[in-house]
Scaffold this motif. Sequence first.
Motif: not given
Length: 462
Positions: A95, A149, A153, A388-389
């Motif tokens: 991310g 991921a 996202n 994402a993070s």
Amino acid sequence: MTTTDLPTSVPYREVADANGRVYRIGETDIDIMGRKRKWMVILPWVGMMGISSAEYAFASAEDTLHTAHSWSSGHIFWMLGVWVFFQAAVAFPAGKLRESGKLPARWAMMLGALGTLLGYLSLAFAPHVIVAYIGFGMFSGMGAGMVYATCVNMVAKWYPERKGGKTGFVNGGFAYGSVPFVFLFTGYMDLTNFRWVLVSVGLFLAAVVAVSGHFFRDPPKNWWPADVDPLKKPDDARARRALEKNPPAVHQYTPLEAWKTGRVALMWFCLLCTSGVNIFGIAFQVPFGNEAGFAGGIVATAMSLKAIVNGTGRGVIGWLSDRYGRKQCLIFVCIVLGLSQYGILFSGNIGNLPLFLLFSSISGFGGGAIFPMFAAMTADYFGENNNASNYGLVYSSKLVSGLLGSGMGAVVVGAWDYSGAFVLAGSISLFAAVVALFLHPPGRPRSKRIVPNPRPLGEEMA
């Protein structure tokens, strides 16, 4: 996060709401990538189906792998735990790379396709179990984590005004995409053809992931649909209802800011409990069904039903969460997941196949529905720019839950038998429902704390 260069100059402007959150409006999806944004639902959905068999169909290949390679059942369950560990471990660093622009979405998907292929090749040709741990557990797990991921996202960025149903639909591909391979591994693969089957499946799924990922595009940061005014109630009834039940984040939180709110820790722990129960069911439902005396084909059917309902349930609960709220739906699915564990145990102990199939399906619904809830809730609470993070932080709970649900699940079954293990799993999920009661969007006052002004504006001015 990568931004697609536009072929022509498209006018846009940035506006801010009362909380100071910035919205970039004026550009349409076609202006940015030359196609409707619905493709950023369809393509991620296809990509998610390409990685689903590694988790949901792997247990169905247990008997063949055990005999072909002389691997113990314990190794196979721990191998699944290692796969889940690396799938979750890559989420946060991937991310960060995505948001910095160092890892475009297209290349993340290509790496995911490579990991998928290496995983199946290692299961087919590993000369030692350690090679399978590295090839399948680590490389395939990391590849799946990048794909997961990126796909989840991507949807939240393109549908910031009503992300629940779309996120759930894409998330569902991670479950029901495995259904054909559950039957393939249990009904067709044997000692005479397992290498050919595994290599063919690996090549096909890697191609699915790579081709779908080739067309991925990210919108610009702070992008908002041109036909939805972020400063007033939308005209579209669906978007209006979704924003009322799940208002957008007050501003774009960085991972550190999100962590300081305390919500990430609560979401992390809640997902730890529920995903651990889900993985436990994936790993042990087939052997428990066999021990209960159900035929192997029937158990495979039960596992397939679980995967189908798991996948479709993600889309359904995502749609419901747009209508009734993420938190309310999350509490509901935690309760459903917990109670279904007791149902599976009861039906297996009395040898009632219809009940076993029913509670297996209900467990699949609960186990799958938790993931789109957390994915959409993370964007609702902390914004899309660093999603994402931020979701990587929440999703990292699977670093632990995968090992607990699969590896430690085998230890618990050995010590307490299936009865103790399923009762413990159900109780853990019900406890997660209690934890979810304390979730609340950061920066927004609780409705119970808002009191009417005893001196209305007219009286104060008088």
